[in-house]
Write a protein that holds these residues in place. Structure first.
Motif, mmCIF file in Angstrom:
data_model
loop_
_atom_site.group_PDB
_atom_site.id
_atom_site.type_symbol
_atom_site.label_atom_id
_atom_site.label_comp_id
_atom_site.label_asym_id
_atom_site.label_seq_id
_atom_site.Cartn_x
_atom_site.Cartn_y
_atom_site.Cartn_z
ATOM 1 N N ARG A 240 3.744 2.351 -4.552
ATOM 2 C CA ARG A 240 4.767 3.272 -4.046
ATOM 3 C C ARG A 240 4.839 4.543 -4.873
ATOM 4 O O ARG A 240 5.002 5.651 -4.333
ATOM 5 N N ASP A 241 4.680 4.398 -6.176
ATOM 6 C CA ASP A 241 4.869 5.531 -7.085
ATOM 7 C C ASP A 241 3.587 6.267 -7.424
ATOM 8 O O ASP A 241 3.629 7.289 -8.117
ATOM 9 N N THR B 255 2.174 4.805 0.846
ATOM 10 C CA THR B 255 2.327 3.387 1.158
ATOM 11 C C THR B 255 3.457 3.170 2.165
ATOM 12 O O THR B 255 4.538 3.744 2.031
ATOM 13 N N SER C 28 -1.511 0.936 1.853
ATOM 14 C CA SER C 28 -1.575 2.095 0.951
ATOM 15 C C SER C 28 -2.822 2.904 1.279
ATOM 16 O O SER C 28 -3.954 2.442 1.085
ATOM 17 N N ARG D 95 5.741 -1.428 -6.695
ATOM 18 C CA ARG D 95 6.191 -0.226 -7.407
ATOM 19 C C ARG D 95 5.006 0.657 -7.775
ATOM 20 O O ARG D 95 5.100 1.897 -7.717
#
Length: 222
Positions: free
Chosen positions: A198-199, A205, A217, A195
């Motif tokens: 991704r965020d 990523t 990433s 998470r």
């Protein structure tokens, strides 16, 4: 659960880069002692990734007996550096011997102990970072190295999908926004890591279903 169909797995094996005698010896050693290396498909990807970002310095959170580091080292220029970290002194000794056999000893720094403590002693930048330590430590590894990876560098997490320590179904559920109930700390570590990367607006990523799954990433901005 197999990540790839049988036919696709055959294709991947057929496309694996050639390995020298030392890599094949390392693979046989891993099988003999039951040590789960990243395997040749992921190893080939690691070397390619290092080449694609023109890596000069690489850091590994968890190195075992040096299998992934050996693949990485093949992409480093003269004067490059890869930092291996490992709790087990015997495995680190094996890593020294294998990298020396491949002619990579001068490129490698061998650090015994906790990778999270080791990274604090190193200044960046690191062009590629491999996260392959205890799953519960994945989020801390990202936090520790995030500012040491420059724009154009990459962080690669192994076991992003599977390992003996985590629940893949729970990982998928959490990433989709569902609540699977209580999960163990290893699974939680992988979820929190995924998470985070991704965020994070500074990284792009992508998951790749090779081996037991890797998450790549790429740093798009400083």
């Amino acid at each position: 659960m197999a990540l790839l169909s049988e036919e696709t797995e055959r294709f991947v094996r057929a496309m694996v880069p050639d390995r020298d005698d030392t890599l094949r010896e390392m693979e046989a050693h891993g099988e003999a002692i039951g040590f789960p290396t990243v395997g040749p498909a992921v190893g080939g990807f690691l070397r390619l990734a290092a080449r694609m970002v023109d890596a000069e310095r690489i850091f590994e959170f968890g190195s075992g007996f040096g299998y992934s580091a050996y693949w990485f080292a093949g992409a480093l220029p003269d004067g490059g550096q890869i930092v291996l970290t490992e709790h087990d002194a015997d495995e680190l000794d094996d890593a020294r011997e294998y990298l020396a056999a491949g002619g990579y000893a001068d490129l490698a720094a061998f650090e015994a102990g906790d990778a999270l403590e080791t990274i604090e002693r190193y200044e960046g930048p690191f062009d590629v970072v491999l996260v392959d330590c205890r799953k519960r430590d994945y989020p801390d590894a990202f936090d520790a190295v995030r500012e040491k990876v420059p724009e154009g560098g990459a962080i690669i997490a192994d076991n992003a999908m599977q390992s003996s320590a985590q629940d893949f179904g729970a990982i998928v559920s959490v990433l989709e926004g569902d609540d699977p109930g209580d999960v163990d700390e290893e699974t939680r570590g992988v979820v929190d890591y995924l998470r985070s990367v991704r965020d994070d607006p500074s990284f792009e990523t992508v998951p790749i279903p090779l081996g037991e799954g890797i998450a790549v990433s790429y740093r798009t901005e400083a």
